[in-house]
Design an enzyme around this catalytic site. Structure first.
Site, PDB file in Angstrom:
ATOM      1  N   ASN A 129      -9.324  -1.415   1.536  1.00 30.30           N
ATOM      2  CA  ASN A 129      -9.348  -1.022  -0.029  1.00 30.30           C
ATOM      3  C   ASN A 129      -8.277  -1.912  -0.693  1.00 30.30           C
ATOM      4  OD1 ASN A 129      -9.420   0.042  -2.540  1.00 30.30           O
ATOM      5  ND2 ASN A 129      -8.297   1.901  -1.940  1.00 30.30           N
ATOM      6  N   LYS A 155      -8.014  -2.365  -3.809  1.00 35.02           N
ATOM      7  CA  LYS A 155      -7.302  -1.699  -5.025  1.00 35.02           C
ATOM      8  C   LYS A 155      -7.481  -2.938  -6.129  1.00 35.02           C
ATOM      9  CE  LYS A 155      -4.849   1.549  -2.436  1.00 35.02           C
ATOM     10  NZ  LYS A 155      -3.771   2.476  -2.412  1.00 35.02           N
ATOM     11  N   HIS A 164     -11.133   8.324  -4.646  1.00 42.04           N
ATOM     12  CA  HIS A 164     -10.016   7.857  -4.254  1.00 42.04           C
ATOM     13  C   HIS A 164      -8.844   8.856  -5.326  1.00 42.04           C
ATOM     14  CE1 HIS A 164      -6.436   5.604  -3.344  1.00 42.04           C
ATOM     15  NE2 HIS A 164      -6.815   5.469  -2.391  1.00 42.04           N
ATOM     16  N   GLU A 193      -6.181   7.827  -6.254  1.00 43.18           N
ATOM     17  CA  GLU A 193      -5.552   7.099  -7.721  1.00 43.18           C
ATOM     18  C   GLU A 193      -6.783   7.309  -8.807  1.00 43.18           C
ATOM     19  OE1 GLU A 193      -5.187   3.240  -5.671  1.00 43.18           O
ATOM     20  OE2 GLU A 193      -3.361   4.438  -4.602  1.00 43.18           O
ATOM     21  N   GLU A 216      -6.955  11.068   2.957  1.00 39.30           N
ATOM     22  CA  GLU A 216      -5.651  10.472   2.614  1.00 39.30           C
ATOM     23  C   GLU A 216      -4.678  11.440   1.911  1.00 39.30           C
ATOM     24  OE1 GLU A 216      -6.767   6.014   2.007  1.00 39.30           O
ATOM     25  OE2 GLU A 216      -7.301   7.202   0.216  1.00 39.30           O
ATOM     26  N   GLY A 263       0.580   4.069   0.440  1.00 38.72           N
ATOM     27  CA  GLY A 263       1.402   3.078   0.021  1.00 38.72           C
ATOM     28  C   GLY A 263       3.001   3.158  -0.054  1.00 38.72           C
ATOM     29  N   SER A 284      -0.927   4.269   4.644  1.00 42.41           N
ATOM     30  CA  SER A 284       0.063   3.616   5.525  1.00 42.41           C
ATOM     31  C   SER A 284      -0.328   3.107   6.645  1.00 42.41           C
ATOM     32  CB  SER A 284       1.561   4.177   5.186  1.00 42.41           C
ATOM     33  OG  SER A 284       1.888   4.350   3.787  1.00 42.41           O
TER      34      SER A 284
HETATM   35  P1  PGA Z   1      -2.409   2.184   1.946  1.00 47.92           P
HETATM   36  O1  PGA Z   1      -3.413   2.626   1.034  1.00 47.92           O
HETATM   37  O2  PGA Z   1      -2.892   1.833   3.270  1.00 47.92           O
HETATM   38  O3  PGA Z   1      -1.649   1.015   1.031  1.00 47.92           O
HETATM   39  O4  PGA Z   1      -1.457   3.357   1.728  1.00 47.92           O
HETATM   40  C1  PGA Z   1      -4.631   3.492   1.249  1.00 47.92           C
HETATM   41  C2  PGA Z   1      -5.566   3.979   0.429  1.00 47.92           C
HETATM   42  O5  PGA Z   1      -5.010   4.180  -0.822  1.00 47.92           O
HETATM   43  O6  PGA Z   1      -6.782   3.729   0.416  1.00 47.92           O
END
Ligand code: PGA
Length: 249
Positions: free
Chosen positions: A10, A12, A94, A96, A165, A171, A210
């Protein structure tokens, strides 16, 4: 039941045409694991077309979709447009987007149905906040999200996947304990079976938050983990490919 793991990157809001070299390297190396693992890269909408053209046959995806077929929705992108641009998969719900764009479960469900209805593969995301986990409400919260966001069945195990998640692990470099991942994935599995019967036993449940080369193997060994949704570590082939390799083991 053996299932081929799905490892989806992803990107982003990262990536322009300068990064197509990474896409090419990831696609090229992933070929080595064909049949053993399924790999996808969900790039920004502006890059889908060029990425899909650069790596024919490799699964390029989007990070969101509008739930309607067309209409007066300034700035939005519908399933047919994603398809036309060359996307084969889309992430919906997601955290976010749930957070910054106020996407509620019913909305996420409609997005999942729009994607599947248009022939796109769909990864539907769920996850609890740190506050919910610390209050001992993680399983309950995620269970509620799953029940309210699942697309109406029947679904196909090849085209529909879920991603757990934990928001506090995204992140941050913090990863959930394997026991907690196991508990959550097994709770999600029960809900999938309740919703879809036998098919629910085969729907892949990805872990995200992560994930990196150093922890991927341990996470993939957890029962009911059917792959990973990878953010930061998917931007560079050198970081992402060891995760793909771990998924093929
Ligand atoms: P990350 O993000 O691996 O940077 O923690 C995962 C995601 O948000 O899909």
């Amino acid at each position: 039941m053996t299932m081929v793991k799905l490892i989806a990157g992803n990107w982003k809001m990262h990536g322009t045409s300068e990064d197509l070299g990474e896409v090419r390297t990831i696609a090229e190396w992933s070929k080595k694991f064909e049949g053993a693992v399924e790999v996808a890269l969900c790039v920004p909408a502006t890059l889908i077309h060029r990425a899909a053209e650069a790596v024919p046959g490799f699964l390029i995806g989007a990070q969101d979709i509008h739930h309607k077929e067309k209409g007066a929705h300034t700035g939005d992108v519908c399933a047919a447009m994603l398809h036309d641009a060359g996307a084969g998969i889309v992430i919906v719900g997601h955290s976010e987007r749930r957070d910054a764009h106020r996407e509620a479960d019913g909305h996420v469900k409609a997005k999942a149905e729009a994607g599947l209805g248009a022939g796109l593969k769909v990864i539907l995301c769920v996850g609890e906040s740190l506050e919910e986990r610390e209050a001992g409400r993680a399983v309950e919260t995620v269970g509620r999200q799953v029940d309210a966001s699942l697309p109406a069945g029947p679904v196909d195990t090849g085209t529909f996947a879920l991603a757990y998640e934990p928001i506090w692990a995204i992140g941050t470099g913090r990863v959930a304990e394997v026991e907690d991942i196991e508990e959550m994935h097994s709770a999600i599995r029960e809900r999938l079976v309740a919703a879809y019967g036998e098919t629910g036993a085969g729907v892949r449940i990805l872990y995200g938050g992560s994930v990196k080369a150093s922890n991927a193997g341990e996470i993939f060994a957890v029962p009911n983990v059917g792959g990973a949704l990878v953010g930061g570590a998917s931007l560079k082939a050198a970081d992402f490919l060891p995760i793909v390799e771990a998924g093929a083991d």
